[in-house]
Scaffold this active site. Structure first.
Site, short mmCIF file in Angstrom:
data_model
loop_
_atom_site.label_atom_id
_atom_site.label_comp_id
_atom_site.label_asym_id
_atom_site.label_seq_id
_atom_site.Cartn_x
_atom_site.Cartn_y
_atom_site.Cartn_z
N ASP A 265 -12.68 -4.99 4.37
CA ASP A 265 -13.02 -5.18 2.96
C ASP A 265 -13.81 -6.41 2.57
O ASP A 265 -14.81 -6.32 1.89
CB ASP A 265 -11.72 -5.19 2.14
CG ASP A 265 -10.86 -3.99 2.39
OD1 ASP A 265 -11.23 -3.14 3.22
OD2 ASP A 265 -9.80 -3.88 1.75
N LEU B 107 -6.73 6.75 4.84
CA LEU B 107 -7.30 7.57 5.92
C LEU B 107 -7.15 6.96 7.32
O LEU B 107 -6.50 7.53 8.19
CB LEU B 107 -8.78 7.84 5.62
CG LEU B 107 -9.55 8.90 6.40
CD1 LEU B 107 -10.92 9.09 5.80
CD2 LEU B 107 -9.66 8.71 7.86
N TRP B 108 -7.76 5.80 7.55
CA TRP B 108 -7.75 5.35 8.95
C TRP B 108 -6.38 4.82 9.37
O TRP B 108 -6.01 4.92 10.54
CB TRP B 108 -8.94 4.48 9.31
CG TRP B 108 -9.04 3.03 8.89
CD1 TRP B 108 -8.73 2.49 7.70
CD2 TRP B 108 -9.54 1.96 9.71
NE1 TRP B 108 -9.02 1.15 7.70
CE2 TRP B 108 -9.53 0.79 8.91
CE3 TRP B 108 -10.02 1.86 11.01
CZ2 TRP B 108 -9.96 -0.45 9.39
CZ3 TRP B 108 -10.45 0.62 11.48
CH2 TRP B 108 -10.42 -0.51 10.69
N ASP B 109 -5.59 4.32 8.41
CA ASP B 109 -4.20 3.97 8.74
C ASP B 109 -3.47 5.21 9.22
O ASP B 109 -2.73 5.18 10.21
CB ASP B 109 -3.46 3.45 7.50
CG ASP B 109 -4.04 2.17 6.94
OD1 ASP B 109 -5.17 2.22 6.42
OD2 ASP B 109 -3.37 1.12 7.02
N TRP C 36 -10.23 -10.30 6.24
CA TRP C 36 -11.22 -9.90 7.25
C TRP C 36 -12.22 -11.00 7.56
O TRP C 36 -13.29 -10.74 8.09
CB TRP C 36 -11.96 -8.63 6.78
CG TRP C 36 -11.07 -7.42 6.84
CD1 TRP C 36 -10.31 -6.91 5.83
CD2 TRP C 36 -10.83 -6.57 7.97
NE1 TRP C 36 -9.62 -5.80 6.26
CE2 TRP C 36 -9.93 -5.57 7.56
CE3 TRP C 36 -11.30 -6.56 9.28
CZ2 TRP C 36 -9.48 -4.57 8.42
CZ3 TRP C 36 -10.85 -5.57 10.14
CH2 TRP C 36 -9.95 -4.60 9.70
N GLU D 30 0.38 -7.54 9.06
CA GLU D 30 -0.87 -6.80 8.84
C GLU D 30 -2.02 -7.44 9.64
O GLU D 30 -2.83 -6.75 10.24
CB GLU D 30 -1.18 -6.81 7.33
CG GLU D 30 -2.34 -5.97 6.89
CD GLU D 30 -2.54 -6.03 5.37
OE1 GLU D 30 -1.80 -6.78 4.68
OE2 GLU D 30 -3.42 -5.31 4.86
N ARG E 246 -5.85 -13.12 0.68
CA ARG E 246 -6.47 -11.90 0.14
C ARG E 246 -7.90 -12.18 -0.33
O ARG E 246 -8.31 -13.34 -0.44
CB ARG E 246 -5.63 -11.40 -1.07
CG ARG E 246 -4.24 -10.90 -0.73
CD ARG E 246 -4.23 -9.54 -0.10
NE ARG E 246 -4.94 -8.53 -0.86
CZ ARG E 246 -5.17 -7.28 -0.43
NH1 ARG E 246 -4.73 -6.90 0.75
NH2 ARG E 246 -5.83 -6.43 -1.16
N GLY F 115 -13.45 -0.37 5.94
CA GLY F 115 -12.12 -0.76 6.42
C GLY F 115 -11.99 -2.27 6.48
O GLY F 115 -10.89 -2.81 6.47
N TYR G 291 0.85 -1.21 0.00
CA TYR G 291 0.00 0.00 0.00
C TYR G 291 0.88 1.26 0.00
O TYR G 291 1.15 1.83 1.06
CB TYR G 291 -0.90 0.03 1.23
CG TYR G 291 -1.69 -1.24 1.48
CD1 TYR G 291 -2.63 -1.71 0.55
CD2 TYR G 291 -1.54 -1.95 2.67
CE1 TYR G 291 -3.37 -2.85 0.79
CE2 TYR G 291 -2.28 -3.10 2.91
CZ TYR G 291 -3.20 -3.55 1.97
OH TYR G 291 -3.92 -4.68 2.22
C1 9WN Z 1 -8.30 -1.11 0.13
C2 9WN Z 1 -4.44 -0.04 4.00
C3 9WN Z 1 -5.82 -0.64 3.79
C4 9WN Z 1 -6.66 -0.63 5.08
C5 9WN Z 1 -7.93 -1.46 4.95
C6 9WN Z 1 -7.52 -2.85 4.47
C7 9WN Z 1 -6.77 -2.76 3.14
C8 9WN Z 1 -7.16 -1.87 0.82
C9 9WN Z 1 -6.75 -3.05 -0.07
O1 9WN Z 1 -5.62 -1.97 3.31
O2 9WN Z 1 -7.64 -2.26 2.13
O3 9WN Z 1 -8.57 0.05 0.85
O4 9WN Z 1 -6.21 -2.79 -1.15
O5 9WN Z 1 -6.98 -4.21 0.30
O6 9WN Z 1 -8.62 -3.70 4.41
O7 9WN Z 1 -8.59 -1.53 6.18
O8 9WN Z 1 -6.99 0.68 5.42
O9 9WN Z 1 -3.81 -0.67 5.08
#
Ligand code: 9WN
Length: 440
Positions: A175, A38-40, A366, A409, A207, A173, A33
């Protein structure tokens, strides 16, 4: 006195946040990523607040600088143009920059994520040694977060219930939570022949499936066709959910904003947040609390039905002080019982889906694994109600998982002594951030 183990964890957590720092924000993971989520970002700012407050403030400033003109704070801010090469779906697929509400200087997605920023800001302020400094930063951030909440209550609460809806599963969050399976059964999206990037970094078994992605991409496609116009999306999107974690986090943030507005003499804003807080906690308790499960459930606004699923996320409104003492006591029993701790009661809290659920998968994202940022929310919530045994267990299990497996993670909740159980990205930022809070 800190133990040697804690010192090692602390040094490792700082190393990870530093590794993932990119000039003015933190990436959740350098491979998986590579932008700002946002919430991260909220959790990462709290992590930074334990070691470098300046960076914590910068993280929030950078995030808020991508706020939309209608108040939405986007779920991803794509800080550089190579976005589409490194992550899928990138800025082009989202196409959110065509919306008249999107910011002019940077590309973002057109959806949001759990609204953690109110309580994040309170956390940062509490860590400030000299409370008379950085006042402009705090006042301006409070104003931006309130305008975000105003957008949510204005555009996402059509029946004035104090419960805002999410319009994409990524906004939750969580997914690929099993909760969404019921929604996916209601329609068939097209098949997308696209090249995913996530499965080049992480094993496919950990995933979401390819078919899951068809649903996720289809929701983006529909939103794009509406040019991210909220009223049109409300009409056309097949996914409109009142999610207990999103609303619980919103209420917890309102609670923090009330305290901050009081401290900063922002009286009208304080009254507004009190009104929102009372409304959302009432909505959570009246509509979403499910006494038969001792948990909060979900409401599907499109299909007009409840979705009950035993998830860790269903406990999170406890952080906002929503449940009564009696309800909280039932929730404490539930989380410590065999649904969540397994038949020998020795599993790691808190699995994202009860281990007794037929949809439970120990390693798939999740649908079972433990996520430390959710544990942090639950730890705070149960502690606030005086359930110290539950709070201590959540904290201890989080520390044990990282000590056993590393800064992953997400983690296998089953307690197999000889099996490694860290999944997804490694050197993960919010895992490091939560550990820094737990040991400081
Ligand atoms: C899509 C970044 C994000 C978290 C989410 C988590 C995952 C993304 C993905 O990663 O989601 O937003 O590509 O899988 O589920 O909670 O914010 O860590």
């Amino acid at each position: 006195m800190e133990t040697q183990k804690e010192l090692n964890l602390s040094a490792e957590a700082s190393r990870i946040l530093n590794k993932n720092w990119r000039e003015s924000f933190t990436v959740p993971s350098s491979s998986l990523y590579p932008f700002q989520w946002l919430w991260d970002s909220g959790f990462n700012a709290m992590g930074w607040a334990n070691i470098d407050l300046e960076r914590a403030r910068t993280e929030i400033k950078t995030l808020l600088s991508a706020q939309w003109k209608n108040g939405l704070i986007p779920h991803i801010t794509f800080h550089n143009d190579s976005a589409d090469k490194m992550y899928f779906p990138g800025a082009e697929f989202h196409g959110a920059y065509h919306s008249p509400n999107s910011p002019d200087h940077v590309k973002t997605t057109g959806m949001t994520q759990p609204p953690v920023l109110g309580f994040v800001l309170e956390y940062l302020y509490e860590k400030e040694k000299d409370k008379s400094e950085n006042l402009e930063f705090y006042k301006s951030a409070i104003t931006s977060i309130i305008s975000f909440h105003r957008y949510l209550y204005t555009d996402r609460d059509p029946y004035n219930e104090g419960l805002v809806y999410i319009r994409h599963n990524w906004e939750s969050g969580s997914d690929n939570s099993a909760v969404w399976d019921d929604v996916w059964k209601m329609y068939q999206p097209p098949v997308y022949n696209v090249e995913r990037k996530d499965t080049t970094h992480v094993d496919q078994s950990q995933r979401p499936t390819k078919r899951d992605y068809d649903y996720y991409l289809n929701l983006i496609d529909i939103s794009k066709q509406c040019n991210y116009d909220e009223a049109e999306m409300f009409e056309k999107l097949p996914f409109l959910i009142q999610d207990p974690m999103f609303n619980g986090i919103l209420a917890a943030s309102n609670q923090s904003l009330i305290k901050l507005c009081e401290l900063f003499g922002m009286n009208d804003e304080k009254t507004q947040c009190e009104f929102w807080h009372a409304k959302t906690t009432a909505g959570l308790n009246d509509k979403l609390y499910d006494a038969s499960q001792s948990l909060y459930r979900y409401y599907d606004l499109k299909n007009e039905c409840y979705i009950s699923m035993p998830t860790a996320m269903g406990f999170t409104p406890i952080m906002a002080g929503s449940p009564t003492k009696e309800q909280a006591a039932e929730m404490a029993k539930k989380i410590m019982g065999e649904d969540f701790t397994g038949p020998r009661l020795d599993g790691f809290l808190c699995p994202s889906l009860a281990v007794t659920s037929p949809s439970f998968e120990h390693n798939r994202y999740w649908r079972g694994p433990v996520w430390l940022q959710v544990n942090w929310i639950l730890e705070r919530g149960f502690r606030q109600y005086g359930f110290n045994e539950v709070a201590d267990r959540l904290k201890q299990d989080s520390l044990s998982l990282v000590q056993k497996d590393g800064f992953y993670e997400y983690f296998n909740p089953k307690n197999y002594s000889d099996e490694k159980g860290g999944y997804g990205g490694n050197d993960f930022s919010w895992t490091a951030a939560v550990i820094l809070d737990f040991i400081n």
